[in-house]
Design a protein around this motif. Structure first.
Motif, PDB file in Angstrom:
ATOM      1  N   ALA A   7       0.800  -1.113  -0.003  1.00 27.08           N
ATOM      2  CA  ALA A   7       0.071  -0.024  -0.115  1.00 27.08           C
ATOM      3  C   ALA A   7       0.826   1.271  -0.052  1.00 27.08           C
ATOM      4  N   VAL A   8       0.607   2.353  -1.026  1.00 26.11           N
ATOM      5  CA  VAL A   8       1.392   3.316  -1.070  1.00 26.11           C
ATOM      6  C   VAL A   8       0.738   4.435  -1.057  1.00 26.11           C
ATOM      7  N   THR A   9       1.057   5.372  -0.343  1.00 29.29           N
ATOM      8  CA  THR A   9       0.337   6.692  -0.268  1.00 29.29           C
ATOM      9  C   THR A   9       1.060   7.865  -1.079  1.00 29.29           C
ATOM     10  N   GLY A  10       0.358   8.645  -1.591  1.00 31.40           N
ATOM     11  CA  GLY A  10       0.800   9.547  -2.472  1.00 31.40           C
ATOM     12  C   GLY A  10       1.402   9.081  -3.825  1.00 31.40           C
ATOM     13  N   THR A  11       0.822   8.123  -4.596  1.00 32.10           N
ATOM     14  CA  THR A  11       1.121   7.486  -5.576  1.00 32.10           C
ATOM     15  C   THR A  11       1.110   8.662  -6.913  1.00 32.10           C
ATOM     16  N   SER A  12       0.136   9.735  -6.661  1.00 30.94           N
ATOM     17  CA  SER A  12       0.256  10.717  -7.895  1.00 30.94           C
ATOM     18  C   SER A  12       1.200  11.897  -7.702  1.00 30.94           C
ATOM     19  N   GLY A  13       2.028  11.760  -6.645  1.00 31.53           N
ATOM     20  CA  GLY A  13       3.000  12.669  -6.485  1.00 31.53           C
ATOM     21  C   GLY A  13       4.293  12.077  -7.153  1.00 31.53           C
ATOM     22  N   ASP A  34      -4.317   8.482  -3.338  1.00 37.03           N
ATOM     23  CA  ASP A  34      -3.840   9.852  -3.324  1.00 37.03           C
ATOM     24  C   ASP A  34      -5.203  10.574  -3.579  1.00 37.03           C
ATOM     25  N   LEU A  35      -5.144  12.084  -3.311  1.00 35.16           N
ATOM     26  CA  LEU A  35      -6.092  13.037  -3.557  1.00 35.16           C
ATOM     27  C   LEU A  35      -6.589  13.246  -4.982  1.00 35.16           C
ATOM     28  N   ALA A  36      -5.296  13.016  -5.894  1.00 37.67           N
ATOM     29  CA  ALA A  36      -5.559  13.375  -7.113  1.00 37.67           C
ATOM     30  C   ALA A  36      -5.255  11.867  -7.943  1.00 37.67           C
ATOM     31  N   PRO A  37      -5.811  11.764  -9.255  1.00 36.54           N
ATOM     32  CA  PRO A  37      -5.836  10.566  -9.959  1.00 36.54           C
ATOM     33  C   PRO A  37      -4.516  10.340 -10.401  1.00 36.54           C
ATOM     34  N   GLY A  38      -3.931   9.398 -10.619  1.00 35.32           N
ATOM     35  CA  GLY A  38      -2.761   9.054 -11.258  1.00 35.32           C
ATOM     36  C   GLY A  38      -2.648   7.620 -12.030  1.00 35.32           C
ATOM     37  N   PRO A  39      -1.534   7.293 -12.734  1.00 34.93           N
ATOM     38  CA  PRO A  39      -1.629   5.788 -13.185  1.00 34.93           C
ATOM     39  C   PRO A  39      -1.438   4.934 -12.105  1.00 34.93           C
ATOM     40  N   ARG A  40      -0.982   5.061 -11.075  1.00 32.99           N
ATOM     41  CA  ARG A  40      -0.952   3.997 -10.029  1.00 32.99           C
ATOM     42  C   ARG A  40      -1.484   4.145  -8.713  1.00 32.99           C
ATOM     43  N   THR A  41      -2.627   5.102  -8.906  1.00 31.89           N
ATOM     44  CA  THR A  41      -3.443   5.518  -7.885  1.00 31.89           C
ATOM     45  C   THR A  41      -4.871   4.780  -8.091  1.00 31.89           C
ATOM     46  N   ALA A  42      -5.073   3.752  -7.311  1.00 28.37           N
ATOM     47  CA  ALA A  42      -6.077   2.882  -7.391  1.00 28.37           C
ATOM     48  C   ALA A  42      -7.606   3.395  -6.543  1.00 28.37           C
ATOM     49  N   ILE A  43      -6.878   4.132  -5.391  1.00 29.54           N
ATOM     50  CA  ILE A  43      -8.012   4.792  -4.661  1.00 29.54           C
ATOM     51  C   ILE A  43      -7.560   6.323  -4.759  1.00 29.54           C
ATOM     52  N   HIS A  65       4.384   5.241   3.311  1.00 26.89           N
ATOM     53  CA  HIS A  65       3.575   6.498   3.401  1.00 26.89           C
ATOM     54  C   HIS A  65       4.550   7.578   2.889  1.00 26.89           C
ATOM     55  N   ALA A  66       4.202   8.170   1.745  1.00 26.74           N
ATOM     56  CA  ALA A  66       4.726   9.312   1.215  1.00 26.74           C
ATOM     57  C   ALA A  66       3.999  10.377   0.885  1.00 26.74           C
ATOM     58  N   ALA A  67       2.667  10.355   1.154  1.00 25.06           N
ATOM     59  CA  ALA A  67       1.704  11.378   1.139  1.00 25.06           C
ATOM     60  C   ALA A  67       1.749  12.367   2.385  1.00 25.06           C
TER      61      ALA A  67
END
Length: 288
Positions: A7-13, A34-43, A65-67
């Protein structure tokens, strides 16, 4: 730890995406939030939302936890929001990860937590993990508070204090990479190394490969150009060929020796890579 679900937070950053890509490349299954969509952001959602947190950590073996709110947000975002996002959400995320059976946590922090301890007196500050942090703003305070929460969690944890790694003008970036910046690819590689080694715990600086030693502190403060010419003549020649002045003084040098010893972190010679391998006239992108 063998590969599994992370589980990775901040995946759109920038950092979260780079870390997720690097882990995916070695076989990890990524679930990003992540708060924003991204290619590796499932949630897509706020980590202060219980449903988002539980969906993220369910069945995960590892959490990264990177967010966070970052240094550029200081002065633009209220201090209370910094505490809510960087501290309170981290505490809640750790509780939910523990309840979900996550076995290990990697927290992406920043060398910025050293704060006022980075200000030199008569020599460049040698920045290793023994230097006591002296937070200077709400970003530093909340990142350090989150580090404490991670260290106190029941799950084994690693905190990576990553050095400066955002895009800057080429001459500025080249100078930073001599003593206080890091490439994004090196940050991602460090996380991959840590993820693969169950027994590693603690706090580690993640910075570049620099040509200086602790004994150079006074000389770097007084005449950095002379030290660079002696320690890194190829770099000095590259600067001269471009008509760039070498820095007259260097205020700090980050030390990643503990990470190298503990889990085999091997930063690249970033300055020469930057200057000799341009991409269509642009520099390789470093990390935050």
């Amino acid at each position: 730890m063998t590969v599994g679900l992370v589980a990775v937070t901040g995946t759109s950053g920038r950092v979260g995406d780079a870390v997720a890509r690097a882990l995916e490349a070695v076989g990890w299954t990524i679930r990003g939030a992540d708060l924003a969509p991204g290619p590796r952001t499932a949630i897509v959602g706020d980590l202060r939302d219980l449903r988002v947190r539980r969906a993220l950590v369910h069945g995960a073996d590892l959490m990264i936890h990177a967010a966070a709110l970052h240094a550029p947000h200081v002065g633009r975002v209220a201090d209370a929001e910094f505490r809510s996002v960087n501290v309170d959400a981290t505490a809640a995320l750790l509780r939910d990860a523990e309840a979900a059976g996550v076995r290990r946590v990697i927290y992406i922090s920043s060398t910025s937590v050293y704060g006022n301890a980075l200000v030199p007196t008569d020599r460049a500050v040698w920045v290793d993990e023994q230097l006591p942090p002296q937070p200077r703003d709400i970003y530093d305070e909340t990142k350090l508070a989150a580090e404490a929460l991670v260290a106190a969690a029941s799950m084994p944890s690693v905190t990576l204090r990553i050095a400066r790694c955002f895009p800057e003008p080429l001459p500025v970036l080249a100078t930073r990479l001599l003593h206080r910046a890091v490439l994004l690819t090196d940050v991602a590689a460090a996380v991959v190394n840590v993820a693969a080694q169950d027994t590693v715990t603690g706090v580690f600086n993640i910075a570049g490969r620099y040509p200086f030693t602790r004994a150079d502190g006074v000389a770097l403060h007084d005449d950095a150009a002379a030290v660079i010419a002696e320690r890194a003549p190829e770099v000095a020649a590259e600067f001269q060929a471009r008509g760039w002045p070498l820095p007259k003084t260097i205020d700090r040098v980050y030390d990643s020796g503990a990470a190298m010893a503990a889990f085999g972190y091997q930063p690249t010679e970033a300055v020469l890579r930057l200057l000799r391998e341009p991409r269509n006239g642009e520099a390789p992108t470093p990390s935050p």
